[in-house]
Design an enzyme around this catalytic site. Structure first.
Site, PDB file in Angstrom:
ATOM      1  N   ASP A   1     -27.650  -1.813 -10.581  1.00  0.00           N
ATOM      2  CA  ASP A   1     -28.175  -3.163 -10.373  1.00  0.00           C
ATOM      3  C   ASP A   1     -29.388  -3.317 -11.273  1.00  0.00           C
ATOM      4  OD1 ASP A   1     -29.418  -5.476  -9.561  1.00  0.00           O
ATOM      5  OD2 ASP A   1     -29.509  -4.933  -7.430  1.00  0.00           O
TER       6      ASP A   1
ATOM      7  N   ASN B   1     -26.294 -19.776 -26.597  1.00  0.00           N
ATOM      8  CA  ASN B   1     -26.459 -21.116 -27.166  1.00  0.00           C
ATOM      9  C   ASN B   1     -27.004 -22.080 -26.115  1.00  0.00           C
ATOM     10  OD1 ASN B   1     -24.178 -23.038 -26.076  1.00  0.00           O
ATOM     11  ND2 ASN B   1     -23.225 -21.032 -26.299  1.00  0.00           N
TER      12      ASN B   1
ATOM     13  N   TYR C   1     -29.478 -21.004 -16.261  1.00  0.00           N
ATOM     14  CA  TYR C   1     -29.011 -19.877 -17.066  1.00  0.00           C
ATOM     15  C   TYR C   1     -29.657 -19.915 -18.442  1.00  0.00           C
ATOM     16  CZ  TYR C   1     -25.873 -17.388 -20.213  1.00  0.00           C
ATOM     17  OH  TYR C   1     -25.375 -16.579 -21.184  1.00  0.00           O
TER      18      TYR C   1
ATOM     19  N   LYS D   1     -32.427 -17.308 -20.450  1.00  0.00           N
ATOM     20  CA  LYS D   1     -32.295 -16.711 -21.782  1.00  0.00           C
ATOM     21  C   LYS D   1     -33.516 -17.035 -22.644  1.00  0.00           C
ATOM     22  CE  LYS D   1     -28.371 -14.577 -21.185  1.00  0.00           C
ATOM     23  NZ  LYS D   1     -28.359 -13.111 -21.152  1.00  0.00           N
TER      24      LYS D   1
END
Lengths: 266, 266, 266, 266, 266, 266
Positions: free
Chosen positions: F49, F110, F134, F138
């Site tokens: 994990d 992207n 999400y 990033k």
């Protein structure tokens, strides 16, 4: 498409492209102010003065796309440019707005930037530097199209055509040439794109000696296959190179930078 | 200067500037298509339709400088814009070319870039984004002036006027306001400069809430002294702030971005 | 500082700055190839040909900072420029490298960019466009200083001096003038900064009609207080404005752009 | 505003700003995880852990604006930064989304760009170069705010605060200092603007020795009045200048560039 | 061309190119300070010290083009660089000016920008960052050529040669290598162009691992065909990769960034 | 390499790349939180994990390189993203710092720039515009990696993967597709480079319809060979084109720009 309108279809470039349009739509509505000859099976012929707003309104009615090659395409008296390229373009966009905003390919010109030197490399954001009244009319056209895009959502491709012909005719065209095949492929990319927006596109083949950068418009997937370079040897043998001080060697607009403003009296 | 031509002198801005021009030249030639009232001692009054090329040719004859405020200055029918702002401007530049190329201050407009958002900061190289037919006509004018500069050496200052009036009338004008004093000082800088070139100038005072960058044109030495900020408190108390979703709050062109294209029929 | 070296102290600018240096260091080492007159109490006088490497090595020994005004400061025969500005500068940097790398203010010049037009606004990243052999020698100097910075850590301020004199002498200097007070304040900022690096600085006062952008170097805290504008009225009354076609009106480098390359024979 | 939420109100900056907020709204909801003392007449006190989503949901309910000073504001263990600055910020934006999207001033930090050198001049488009975990958490916060703006329309001012305190405490703060008055004036500009968008703002006074360019955000009309320069003489006399090799002299983030990553074990 | 001058023809690159020049002109005037061996039928051999102005004047007389490979091409004592690369280049340009301004290809060097990191991608506008005295001398040469172009119209191609040799010799050359064929093709493009101007050209083949962008110079139609990539496998097998901390891996100038400044005494 | 760690090896992309990794190192340490199946001869399987710092510390121990595909790779509840992509990434970098800083390929996305329009062409310096939680995670990851690079020298390739799969599944993927072969070749380039730095790389094949510019990273020598164009005809025949108003046609992030923020309650 159901019906594609091609304006300026009796002109030099118009005749060539007319013959290649059948695959793009069921019906090709072919238009010009000059004689259009005989209609092919898939064609509708419409004689039309772009300066006549009612005629243009009818011309656009029922079309899903417009390949706008019409108007004056060289330096000329301002009265003629005004009628066809200024008033005529306004008429076209008003007609499009009234009829569902079919996508437009607007034949703009490299003469919007003709005063850049040939040793300058520019992209679509370079400030306008037109080289004559014709070039100025194309600056107007690009501004008009941009406004209809932002205000109403009308999509247009602003294609700054270099020299779209069978082959390069002089040394400058080693940089500005676009083959008919490459233009046809570009037309395909423009009308197939799910979202077009309102981009400037440089209308040149994949020439080694190019001045213009199309990378901002790669999203359309257009990839020119031809290259004027293959004509260099023969061209230099027959036509030769211009002297270093010639507008043909100095400016991207070539001789247009020296063309006179034509008198209305003449 | 011996003789300065002021066009559009019966318009809102024209009347104000006419009254301030005496110091710039021995003779002020004052022109409009509308009534100009009584001539002062230093004035010549000329009624003139800019769309009439012969009249414009005579209008410009003998002038050393031109303050071109004439033409349509708001959204209007295209036929009117075409006559005054397209044909009219061509007539003016042809007349200038025929008569020694007197320096020109061309009243362009912020509506050449009206679709930029108010939270964008732009300079003179930002691509055009006109917000209506009027804005498009000013894009044409800038392109025409640029061409006459590069092709013939005609100098012009392309002044994108914000809101030149007594005081800001709404919240957007806290950004776009130019005082009459600052405009007069700019006129002085433009006509006194040994070399002008063909620059874009943003016509705004030294407002705290500005969107436009004039640093590229510092060579002219123009330094606006006024600041719309001093009107903020009163303006917010009387007129209030626009809602966030209003074009007055969103776009640099304000309501022009939503103005309709006026029908020729109306 | 303990000891500050001032080169070129017998030159026009050198004499003025020499008189203002006492506050910067306990000892001012004053140098030139020409006669330096009588030493003040805080001064050491050293006659030195910059082209003599041993002499320069001794000159720099013991100094904590260098105000390098020495060398040829106008267009001249290349042999003289080569000795003082090319070989001389190499000698100076080798001497600095040998003696603890005292911080250097290098008097570069606007003639490194003299071929930009006066209607262009540039910053320190603009490619070099020197207007004569003198300007080329300053390009060399900036490149040399940059190399010593990156290779050895030697810090230098590359000050592209405009026109540092009592007052502007012609119209161009309304843009290029730097007052002696502002230069003195700049010297202070350069030597007091904890970290200098190797920046280009435009040496001009806070002139309304400026062409050059110093904002990248704001970290030094230099804020010029003077403004050539206050001399405009008198200057225009006495010296007048240059014609539009004069290099004084067209190019940032002014007459240097037209100066001949001096013959070695003359 | 009816009710303004101030988070982090027990922190150093929070205490100062809390005392100045009365004029901005009828009710000031004051919050922190630490003790907040006694409520003033116009205040509501709410103790709240930003990492507790339900508590944050209640905290934001009923507010028209948020001055978000809460969270960890120096380098610390990642578990603490994660709770307050990552999870806490998510909680805040989800709460805002659920409650009418009140405008937010997010206290970001110069430590998002701490690894730029002090001789670099940057604007809001410069790529992030955070100098520690704290700076990374602020990069996260700016990205999160940007996403909520583009996806939902939530407006935020991303204020990269330099050093907001009574006075500069070291040489680096001559560049990074923002006075409390200037910050208060900025808060006013941010909440009064009809349209805010999601701009980055550099939180510094009008310091002579600045590194950061706010010109893109001039549309808000914020014009800082103070200048750290007035503290230079005293600061240099008392604290002195850092050595050239110190992070305090080299990097915009100062000592943060050398701070260790704190162990979770400690 | 009637007569092409090749300087530095006894050097490493000079010998290779000399053998390929026959097709470019009727007569190849081959020059060096070192022994040139035996003349081919189409060759004239001239021994010449570039530092001798009269000799250079004679050398250039009668030539239509100059391939200037002469001068010091590695780090060396400054006295040698000064004679050949500074004085020598001045002599060459003065001779060209006196003899009809034959077009010049000037072999500049990547060592003008050697301090850029290998993970930076730059174009011809990147500020100079020379890595040694040799690199500085090439910065001087580019500035000199630019000045002769702007002041007198002398055209030059400023070719920043990477590593022009049979094959790459180390890992860095996978980026900097230019094949002899590609260089020969470039020479052709430069001398055939109707208008050359004064462009910077990066002298590298079409290497996958390139750092430099030549798109601005596409107008010349040069399209390198070779690619250092084909040598990678063998090179990595024999020479290996440099450690990450080596100048060969870090800087575009490779080991030159660490080379000493050579003592005049040695 | 001796030992390469592959995280996320049970995910969609992870399974494909795991099968191709044998050639990169003697031992491939394969990890995921999900079941990894049976180990090949050259593999070590580790269930881990990423949110468990001690487990990650052990996971990284002994590795020379890390292909970090682990973490949440689509929009999900913030608690899951926080554990795997925020805390998990911190754990990974702390473990790398403790174990010799093995080079890392970080699978960014992207969706860090998903709100750019499809008619925009961007490079690695374009400001972040994430399209969901999400994407924000990033952005965090890229900022964290950049900080470890500048502060500690840890090298990472920030690979903004488009759509790495067998073949494009919808029209948008004609722009975003990266073939498995091209990704494998990129992995090779990243781990073989003598000096990697911390570059952003756009993870796409050589697609005609691309939006992203990788030219800044050419130094790595990665040259994708595949092109999504070959799938266009079949894709348009089967899946068709999205409507112009669909996020799939408008935004680079496609449907992610419209995806909801997932409730923690669900």
């Amino acid at each position: 498409m159901k019906r594609l309108l091609v304006t300026g279809a009796a002109g030099g470039l118009g005749r060539v492209m007319r013959a290649r349009m059948a695959r793009f739509a069921e019906i090709i509505r072919v238009s010009d102010i000059a004689d259009l000859g005989v209609a092919a099976a898939h064609e509708e012929l419409v004689t039309c003065d772009l300066g006549n707003s009612e005629a243009v309104m009818a011309l656009v009615d029922g079309c899903d796309g417009i390949l706008h090659l019409g108007g004056i395409s060289v330096e000329d008296k301002f009265s003629k440019i005004l009628n066809a390229n200024l008033l005529g373009l306004y008429n076209l966009y008003e007609a499009a707005r009234a009829h569902g905003m079919p996508r437009i390919l607007f034949a703009s010109s490299n003469h919007t930037v003709g005063f850049y030197r040939q040793d300058e490399h520019i992209d679509a954001t370079a400030p306008m530097r037109p080289d004559g009244l014709y070039g100025v009319s194309k600056c107007f056209g690009e501004a008009l199209a941009r406004m209809y895009f932002e205000k109403f959502g009308q999509e247009t491709a602003l294609v700054r055509i270099g020299s779209c012909m069978e082959r390069p005719l002089n040394h400058r065209m080693l940089s500005t040439w676009m083959s008919h095949d490459d233009f046809e492929a570009m037309i395909d990319c423009i009308f197939r794109a799910p979202m077009l927006g309102c981009p400037v596109l440089w209308g040149i083949s994949n020439n080694d000696s190019r001045w213009w950068d199309n990378s901002h418009a790669a999203y359309l997937g257009w990839k020119p296959r031809d290259n004027a370079e293959k004509f260099r040897a023969e061209l230099e043998a027959t036509v030769g190179r211009p002297p270093a001080s010639s507008p043909l060697a100095l400016y991207q607009g070539g001789m247009f930078t020296k063309d006179p403003i034509f008198s209305e009296k003449a």
